[in-house]
Design a protein around this motif. Structure first.
Motif, PDB file in Angstrom:
ATOM      1  N   GLY A  43       0.788  -1.221   0.000  1.00 25.82           N
ATOM      2  CA  GLY A  43       0.000   0.000   0.000  1.00 25.82           C
ATOM      3  C   GLY A  43       0.822   1.274   0.000  1.00 25.82           C
ATOM      4  N   MET A  44       2.021   1.205   0.572  1.00 24.46           N
ATOM      5  CA  MET A  44       2.898   2.374   0.586  1.00 24.46           C
ATOM      6  C   MET A  44       4.039   2.218  -0.413  1.00 24.46           C
ATOM      7  SD  MET A  44       1.344   4.325   2.585  1.00 24.46           S
ATOM      8  CE  MET A  44       2.561   5.648   2.643  1.00 24.46           C
ATOM      9  N   GLY A  45       3.803   1.436  -1.456  1.00 26.91           N
ATOM     10  CA  GLY A  45       4.829   1.197  -2.471  1.00 26.91           C
ATOM     11  C   GLY A  45       5.237   2.459  -3.216  1.00 26.91           C
ATOM     12  N   CYS A  46       4.349   3.455  -3.247  1.00 24.49           N
ATOM     13  CA  CYS A  46       4.665   4.733  -3.883  1.00 24.49           C
ATOM     14  C   CYS A  46       4.897   5.829  -2.854  1.00 24.49           C
ATOM     15  CB  CYS A  46       3.541   5.146  -4.826  1.00 24.49           C
ATOM     16  SG  CYS A  46       3.473   4.164  -6.343  1.00 24.49           S
ATOM     17  N   GLY A  47       5.102   5.421  -1.611  1.00 22.21           N
ATOM     18  CA  GLY A  47       5.285   6.402  -0.562  1.00 22.21           C
ATOM     19  C   GLY A  47       3.993   7.127  -0.258  1.00 22.21           C
ATOM     20  N   LYS A  48       4.080   8.343   0.280  1.00 24.80           N
ATOM     21  CA  LYS A  48       2.897   9.139   0.601  1.00 24.80           C
ATOM     22  C   LYS A  48       2.559  10.100  -0.530  1.00 24.80           C
ATOM     23  CE  LYS A  48       2.903   8.879   5.604  1.00 24.80           C
ATOM     24  NZ  LYS A  48       2.729   9.622   6.866  1.00 24.80           N
ATOM     25  N   SER A  49       2.760   9.635  -1.747  1.00 23.89           N
ATOM     26  CA  SER A  49       2.509  10.444  -2.933  1.00 23.89           C
ATOM     27  C   SER A  49       1.365   9.849  -3.740  1.00 23.89           C
ATOM     28  CB  SER A  49       3.784  10.508  -3.787  1.00 23.89           C
ATOM     29  OG  SER A  49       3.575  11.260  -4.960  1.00 23.89           O
ATOM     30  N   TRP A  50       0.423  10.696  -4.145  1.00 21.46           N
ATOM     31  CA  TRP A  50      -0.718  10.244  -4.970  1.00 21.46           C
ATOM     32  C   TRP A  50      -1.199  11.415  -5.808  1.00 21.46           C
ATOM     33  CZ3 TRP A  50      -5.665  11.123  -6.407  1.00 21.46           C
ATOM     34  CH2 TRP A  50      -6.373  10.056  -6.962  1.00 21.46           C
ATOM     35  N   PRO A  51      -1.473  11.255  -7.094  1.00 21.02           N
ATOM     36  CA  PRO A  51      -1.429  10.020  -7.883  1.00 21.02           C
ATOM     37  C   PRO A  51      -0.031   9.653  -8.379  1.00 21.02           C
ATOM     38  CG  PRO A  51      -2.194  11.811  -9.256  1.00 21.02           C
ATOM     39  CD  PRO A  51      -1.997  12.391  -7.881  1.00 21.02           C
ATOM     40  N   LEU A  52       0.956  10.526  -8.179  1.00 18.52           N
ATOM     41  CA  LEU A  52       2.319  10.215  -8.601  1.00 18.52           C
ATOM     42  C   LEU A  52       2.942   9.194  -7.652  1.00 18.52           C
ATOM     43  CD1 LEU A  52       3.561  13.828  -9.433  1.00 18.52           C
ATOM     44  CD2 LEU A  52       2.625  12.127 -11.005  1.00 18.52           C
ATOM     45  N   CYS A  53       4.089   8.665  -8.043  1.00 20.87           N
ATOM     46  CA  CYS A  53       4.797   7.674  -7.241  1.00 20.87           C
ATOM     47  C   CYS A  53       6.080   8.314  -6.724  1.00 20.87           C
ATOM     48  CB  CYS A  53       5.125   6.453  -8.104  1.00 20.87           C
ATOM     49  SG  CYS A  53       4.624   4.895  -7.359  1.00 20.87           S
ATOM     50  N   HIS A  54       6.170   8.496  -5.404  1.00 18.61           N
ATOM     51  CA  HIS A  54       7.312   9.186  -4.802  1.00 18.61           C
ATOM     52  C   HIS A  54       7.516  10.565  -5.439  1.00 18.61           C
ATOM     53  CE1 HIS A  54       8.415   5.700  -2.454  1.00 18.61           C
ATOM     54  NE2 HIS A  54       8.474   4.954  -3.532  1.00 18.61           N
ATOM     55  N   GLY A  55       6.388  11.198  -5.801  1.00 17.05           N
ATOM     56  CA  GLY A  55       6.442  12.531  -6.391  1.00 17.05           C
ATOM     57  C   GLY A  55       6.913  12.564  -7.823  1.00 17.05           C
ATOM     58  N   GLN A  56       7.033  11.402  -8.469  1.00 15.56           N
ATOM     59  CA  GLN A  56       7.533  11.331  -9.841  1.00 15.56           C
ATOM     60  C   GLN A  56       6.524  10.645 -10.748  1.00 15.56           C
ATOM     61  OE1 GLN A  56      11.114   9.112  -8.555  1.00 15.56           O
ATOM     62  NE2 GLN A  56      12.324  10.751  -9.511  1.00 15.56           N
TER      63      GLN A  56
ATOM     64  N   ALA B 207       7.052  -3.718  -4.516  1.00 10.53           N
ATOM     65  CA  ALA B 207       5.914  -3.026  -3.901  1.00 10.53           C
ATOM     66  C   ALA B 207       5.445  -1.864  -4.766  1.00 10.53           C
ATOM     67  CB  ALA B 207       6.291  -2.538  -2.505  1.00 10.53           C
ATOM     68  N   LEU B 208       6.391  -1.135  -5.343  1.00 10.75           N
ATOM     69  CA  LEU B 208       6.031  -0.011  -6.208  1.00 10.75           C
ATOM     70  C   LEU B 208       5.289  -0.495  -7.450  1.00 10.75           C
ATOM     71  CD1 LEU B 208       8.191   3.050  -7.102  1.00 10.75           C
ATOM     72  CD2 LEU B 208       7.147   1.727  -8.948  1.00 10.75           C
ATOM     73  N   ILE B 209       5.777  -1.575  -8.054  1.00  8.79           N
ATOM     74  CA  ILE B 209       5.137  -2.113  -9.265  1.00  8.79           C
ATOM     75  C   ILE B 209       3.698  -2.528  -8.973  1.00  8.79           C
ATOM     76  CG2 ILE B 209       5.171  -4.016 -10.922  1.00  8.79           C
ATOM     77  CD1 ILE B 209       8.240  -3.944 -10.731  1.00  8.79           C
ATOM     78  N   ILE B 210       3.493  -3.201  -7.845  1.00  8.16           N
ATOM     79  CA  ILE B 210       2.157  -3.679  -7.487  1.00  8.16           C
ATOM     80  C   ILE B 210       1.213  -2.508  -7.229  1.00  8.16           C
ATOM     81  CG2 ILE B 210       0.820  -4.916  -5.731  1.00  8.16           C
ATOM     82  CD1 ILE B 210       3.220  -6.807  -5.441  1.00  8.16           C
ATOM     83  N   GLU B 211       1.665  -1.545  -6.425  1.00  2.50           N
ATOM     84  CA  GLU B 211       0.825  -0.392  -6.087  1.00  2.50           C
ATOM     85  C   GLU B 211       0.535   0.468  -7.312  1.00  2.50           C
ATOM     86  OE1 GLU B 211      -1.212   2.744  -4.047  1.00  2.50           O
ATOM     87  OE2 GLU B 211      -0.961   0.580  -3.761  1.00  2.50           O
ATOM     88  N   LEU B 212       1.566   0.759  -8.103  1.00  5.86           N
ATOM     89  CA  LEU B 212       1.378   1.603  -9.279  1.00  5.86           C
ATOM     90  C   LEU B 212       0.492   0.914 -10.317  1.00  5.86           C
ATOM     91  CD1 LEU B 212       2.027   4.255 -10.670  1.00  5.86           C
ATOM     92  CD2 LEU B 212       4.122   3.240 -11.569  1.00  5.86           C
ATOM     93  N   SER B 213       0.679  -0.396 -10.505  1.00  5.72           N
ATOM     94  CA  SER B 213      -0.163  -1.151 -11.447  1.00  5.72           C
ATOM     95  C   SER B 213      -1.621  -1.098 -11.021  1.00  5.72           C
ATOM     96  CB  SER B 213       0.308  -2.605 -11.520  1.00  5.72           C
ATOM     97  OG  SER B 213       1.622  -2.683 -12.022  1.00  5.72           O
ATOM     98  N   HIS B 214      -1.851  -1.224  -9.715  1.00  7.05           N
ATOM     99  CA  HIS B 214      -3.229  -1.169  -9.213  1.00  7.05           C
ATOM    100  C   HIS B 214      -3.851   0.199  -9.470  1.00  7.05           C
ATOM    101  CE1 HIS B 214      -6.739  -1.896  -6.836  1.00  7.05           C
ATOM    102  NE2 HIS B 214      -6.408  -1.019  -5.912  1.00  7.05           N
TER     103      HIS B 214
ATOM    104  N   LEU C 177     -10.972   7.376  -3.807  1.00  7.42           N
ATOM    105  CA  LEU C 177     -10.706   8.469  -2.872  1.00  7.42           C
ATOM    106  C   LEU C 177     -10.257   7.945  -1.515  1.00  7.42           C
ATOM    107  CD1 LEU C 177     -13.660  10.883  -3.729  1.00  7.42           C
ATOM    108  CD2 LEU C 177     -11.245  11.133  -4.351  1.00  7.42           C
ATOM    109  N   ILE C 178     -10.868   6.846  -1.060  1.00  8.64           N
ATOM    110  CA  ILE C 178     -10.438   6.256   0.214  1.00  8.64           C
ATOM    111  C   ILE C 178      -9.006   5.751   0.107  1.00  8.64           C
ATOM    112  CG2 ILE C 178     -10.780   4.297   1.783  1.00  8.64           C
ATOM    113  CD1 ILE C 178     -13.749   4.611   1.394  1.00  8.64           C
ATOM    114  N   GLY C 179      -8.688   5.133  -1.041  1.00 11.29           N
ATOM    115  CA  GLY C 179      -7.318   4.664  -1.266  1.00 11.29           C
ATOM    116  C   GLY C 179      -6.328   5.812  -1.280  1.00 11.29           C
ATOM    117  N   ALA C 180      -6.703   6.911  -1.947  1.00 13.05           N
ATOM    118  CA  ALA C 180      -5.827   8.084  -2.004  1.00 13.05           C
ATOM    119  C   ALA C 180      -5.637   8.691  -0.622  1.00 13.05           C
ATOM    120  CB  ALA C 180      -6.413   9.116  -2.963  1.00 13.05           C
ATOM    121  N   ALA C 181      -6.735   8.775   0.155  1.00 13.10           N
ATOM    122  CA  ALA C 181      -6.658   9.338   1.502  1.00 13.10           C
ATOM    123  C   ALA C 181      -5.777   8.486   2.402  1.00 13.10           C
ATOM    124  CB  ALA C 181      -8.059   9.451   2.099  1.00 13.10           C
ATOM    125  N   ALA C 182      -5.838   7.158   2.213  1.00  8.51           N
ATOM    126  CA  ALA C 182      -5.011   6.265   3.019  1.00  8.51           C
ATOM    127  C   ALA C 182      -3.527   6.488   2.738  1.00  8.51           C
ATOM    128  CB  ALA C 182      -5.395   4.809   2.740  1.00  8.51           C
TER     129      ALA C 182
END
Length: 308
Positions: free
Chosen positions: A31-44, A53-60, A104-109
């Motif tokens: 769930g934190m594969g992209c850190g606390k960044s949304w919709p970007l991944c680690h701000g990128q 973890a990043l691949i799984i979270e970003l793919s989802h 939205l719940i996913g983004a808030a989490a």
């Protein structure tokens, strides 16, 4: 009409992918594969450092976004093309609204964090959206092909049981999601009891064990209840293949769900088995939603015939 059917089937399959993707994220703790960044991944937009973890979270996220657009397209097309059918407009709104809420719940989490009890709602909300898309798909295919469900009348007492079972099942689904989010999957190392050597030793239970065993007990009631309804359907609606085959399939899905639940424990939460566990309950809830639709139609027809 062919384009509408294709869109409906694609959206339905896409929603199943979203459900399984969410379960995969939870099971692999990505769930934190992209850190606390949304919709970007680690701000990128394109992360420089990539791990599993990043691949799984970003793919989802990508799949959920794509399916969200597909569900929106389906809702618009269904509203315009078959909006004259009573349930279509409501289901069109429901499908997209709950999918948006899930996102939205996913983004808030990700951004601010959420309690396990709030996160456990995530899967159930996705199920509501999936069920709405499934019902839209069924209605679209019903238009030019008459099933025996068109003339089916479900008696009031049977309808009440369907309503109650559906609500109860959603509660059980929530408890199952809570097991995952509180990391209670292996709180009990035995099955069907937490400790087969001393099954009634409740005094030593921790929170995780209570959550795990509470889910098992609640799930067993769903299984028994469904089998009893199947027996009733076979007795009272033997002429209807929708009722007999439908509840037969439901009973089979739940028996398979019990077997998978036991195997998940025995295999120490094998990922493939855990995802199958999520898939089977999703299909069962989809089946229940169809019987809700049939019950709603029966209720309306019953009121219509009683009018002077």
């Amino acid at each position: 009409m062919k384009w509408l059917k294709t869109t409906a089937v694609a959206a339905c399959l896409g929603m199943l992918l979203v459900l399984l993707g969410g379960a995969l994220v939870t099971k692999t703790e990505s769930g934190m594969g992209c850190g606390k960044s949304w919709p970007l991944c680690h701000g990128q937009l394109i992360p420089s450092e990539i791990d599993t973890a990043l691949i799984i979270e970003l793919s989802h996220r990508v799949i959920s976004g794509g399916v969200g657009l597909m569900v929106l397209l389906l809702s618009i097309l269904a509203w315009k093309m078959v909006g004259h059918v009573r349930e279509v407009k409501f289901l069109s709104f429901l499908a997209f609204f709950f999918l948006l809420m899930q996102g939205l719940i996913g983004a808030a989490a990700v951004k601010w964090g959420q309690s396990d009890f709030v996160l456990a709602m995530h899967f159930g909300i996705s199920l509501v959206s999936f069920s709405a898309v499934l019902l839209l798909t069924i209605i679209i295919f019903e238009i030019d092909r008459k099933f025996d469900a068109q003339s089916l009348w479900i008696k009031k007492d049977f309808r009440i049981q369907i309503y109650m079972l559906t609500l109860y099942t959603l509660g059980v689904v929530y408890s199952g999601a809570l097991v995952r989010h509180t990391y209670s999957s292996m709180a009990c190392l035995n099955w069907p009891f937490c400790s087969n050597a001393s099954p009634l030793d409740f005094a030593s239970y921790g929170l995780g064990q209570w959550i795990q065993m509470g889910h098992r007990f609640a799930a067993s009631i769903v299984v028994i209840w469904t089998l009893l309804i199947f027996k009733k359907a076979w007795k009272e609606y033997r002429h209807s293949s929708v009722m007999t085959i439908g509840w037969g399939i439901g009973s089979g899905l739940l028996i398979l769900q019990v077997i998978l639940g036991a195997l998940v424990i025995v295999s120490y939460v094998h990922l493939g088995l855990a995802l199958l566990h999520a898939l089977v309950i999703s299909l069962y809830v989809g089946l229940l939603s169809y019987f809700l639709l049939l019950s709603s139609r029966s209720s309306k027809n019953e009121k219509r015939t009683k009018k002077p």
